[in-house]
Design an enzyme around this catalytic site. Sequence first.
Site, short mmCIF file in Angstrom:
data_model
loop_
_atom_site.label_atom_id
_atom_site.label_comp_id
_atom_site.label_asym_id
_atom_site.label_seq_id
_atom_site.Cartn_x
_atom_site.Cartn_y
_atom_site.Cartn_z
CE LYS A 1 -4.46 0.85 0.19
NZ LYS A 1 -5.52 0.01 -0.42
P1 NAD Z 1 -12.89 7.52 -3.30
O1 NAD Z 1 -11.90 8.55 -2.91
O2 NAD Z 1 -13.26 7.34 -4.74
O3 NAD Z 1 -14.25 7.75 -2.51
C1 NAD Z 1 -14.33 7.85 -1.13
C2 NAD Z 1 -15.71 8.36 -0.81
O4 NAD Z 1 -15.89 8.38 0.61
C3 NAD Z 1 -15.97 9.79 -1.28
O5 NAD Z 1 -17.29 9.87 -1.76
C4 NAD Z 1 -15.82 10.62 -0.01
O6 NAD Z 1 -16.54 11.84 -0.06
C5 NAD Z 1 -16.40 9.66 1.00
N1 NAD Z 1 -16.05 9.93 2.37
C6 NAD Z 1 -14.85 10.29 2.89
N2 NAD Z 1 -14.94 10.46 4.21
C7 NAD Z 1 -16.22 10.17 4.54
C8 NAD Z 1 -16.95 10.15 5.74
N3 NAD Z 1 -16.35 10.46 6.90
N4 NAD Z 1 -18.25 9.79 5.69
C9 NAD Z 1 -18.84 9.48 4.53
N5 NAD Z 1 -18.21 9.49 3.36
C10 NAD Z 1 -16.93 9.83 3.36
O7 NAD Z 1 -12.34 6.16 -2.67
P2 NAD Z 1 -12.72 4.67 -3.10
O8 NAD Z 1 -11.72 4.22 -4.09
O9 NAD Z 1 -14.18 4.59 -3.40
O10 NAD Z 1 -12.40 3.89 -1.75
C11 NAD Z 1 -13.34 3.81 -0.68
C12 NAD Z 1 -12.95 2.65 0.21
O11 NAD Z 1 -12.90 1.45 -0.55
C13 NAD Z 1 -11.59 2.76 0.90
O12 NAD Z 1 -11.65 2.12 2.16
C14 NAD Z 1 -10.68 1.98 -0.01
O13 NAD Z 1 -9.52 1.51 0.63
C15 NAD Z 1 -11.62 0.84 -0.38
N6 NAD Z 1 -11.26 0.13 -1.62
C16 NAD Z 1 -11.15 0.78 -2.81
C17 NAD Z 1 -10.83 0.06 -3.95
C18 NAD Z 1 -10.76 0.69 -5.31
O14 NAD Z 1 -10.62 -0.05 -6.29
N7 NAD Z 1 -10.89 1.99 -5.44
C19 NAD Z 1 -10.59 -1.31 -3.86
C20 NAD Z 1 -10.72 -1.94 -2.63
C21 NAD Z 1 -11.06 -1.20 -1.51
#
Ligand code: NAD
Length: 424
Positions: free
Chosen positions: A114
């Site tokens: 990461k």
């Molecule tokens: P992103 O940056 O695209 O979106 C994150 C979202 O969460 C945004 O809409 C943001 O406004 C919102 N957010 C942030 N703080 C918040 C809060 N306190 N309350 C409510 N909403 C809040 O990120 P993502 O890629 O969608 O990742 C989200 C989660 O999924 C993370 O935990 C990440 O590690 C996990 N994840 C992502 C992927 C991927 O392919 N992008 C894969 C596996 C896991």
Amino acid sequence: MSTVDAPTSHLRENPYDIAREQLQRVATTFDIDANLVNVLGECKKSVEVSVPVGMDDGSTRVFKGYRVTHNVARGPSKGGIRYHADVTRDEIKALAMLMTWKCALMGIPFGGAKGGVVVDPKQLSRSELERMTRRYTSEIINEIGPEKDIPAPDVGTDASVMAWIFDTYSMNKGHSVLGVVTGKPLAIGGSLGREEATARSALYSIRDAAAKQDRSVAGMRVAVQGFGQVGSYLALFLHQEGAIVTAVSDSTTALYNAKGIDVPAAFAHKREFRTLAGLRDAEAITNEELILLDVDVLAPCALEQVITGENADRVRASIVCEGANAPVTPAADAILEDKGVLILPDVLANAGGVVVSYFEWVQGLQEYFWKESEVNAKLNDIVSRAFEETWETARARDVSMRVAAYGVAVQRVAEATITRGIYP
Ligand code: NAD
């Protein structure tokens, strides 16, 4: 001079301590050798870099960045890069460890890594973001590579950031290196289906769990926290499957409609305005209220530690689907388990991203690209197989889906480590 309050971190507990405790618990349940647990409880390599960036106003700011490799026993390490103001080294280490288990559970030949930069990307102009990304990439250029460690998007990073990483790495090597990063735009070697893949695995997990309970996704009431790459697509897919998405949220806005949010409208609104604020036909609630709504499925898809010992006993959902990594703390885990809530753990439910990243890496190495239907069908096969293995292990050992999923994964990494032997 103006003063700005330091943001309150979403990390109330040390995430690396939590990850190691979880490993210990799984090791006890699955009888894994203590010497091996010592090895698996540490990260192989952790690099901290400073990232100086010339800002648009002529000043220079220095950002702190990390890249951590947890384990490479089963293949090169793989893991996203996070841009967020609360990033810490221990958060990145915990997420790297989680990636090792996720890849092992999915049966794909990667270890876990990461990366992260302590920055609020929304505060930077696009050109500042590009310069920061290129400098960060240069600082970690000896750590990454297609046979070594392959980054991908995470919170605060997207396909454009991956394009800059790909270009910076390729410029330094003197030729295009498609396999150095995944989640790239389609124009430069991205995979069809990658952007939606994480949400798809969450959807498949909910579908398979519903089937085990003789239920169907259609008609289920769902609340989705976070409306980024994971949450927005999950809400859309669930809506398309006939579920009623009663609440959605992003970092500043949470919205509720008992009859169902107009998800396609929310999806379009978020893309146009970069916020859910201003969406019509929905009532404003708080993110905390969203967690406690009376729904069938709660899908936290934002950050870690949102369901804790303090609010878990008030969660009313019967299924919690972890779109985000580590949104449920161990204290909350125990409370939800006692209440009979079915938790679809992160290493299963959000693994679609890394699975299609693997497909993208394979396609890049072969320079031969697949149809989207092929990508989605292969993803479905892998996630459903992992769901079944986890479900059967949970039943056979009388443990939660989380312990079962981590157990299957840790056993695979342990076996690879034993088979290879400890060098020298
Ligand atoms: P992103 O940056 O695209 O979106 C994150 C979202 O969460 C945004 O809409 C943001 O406004 C919102 N957010 C942030 N703080 C918040 C809060 N306190 N309350 C409510 N909403 C809040 O990120 P993502 O890629 O969608 O990742 C989200 C989660 O999924 C993370 O935990 C990440 O590690 C996990 N994840 C992502 C992927 C991927 O392919 N992008 C894969 C596996 C896991």
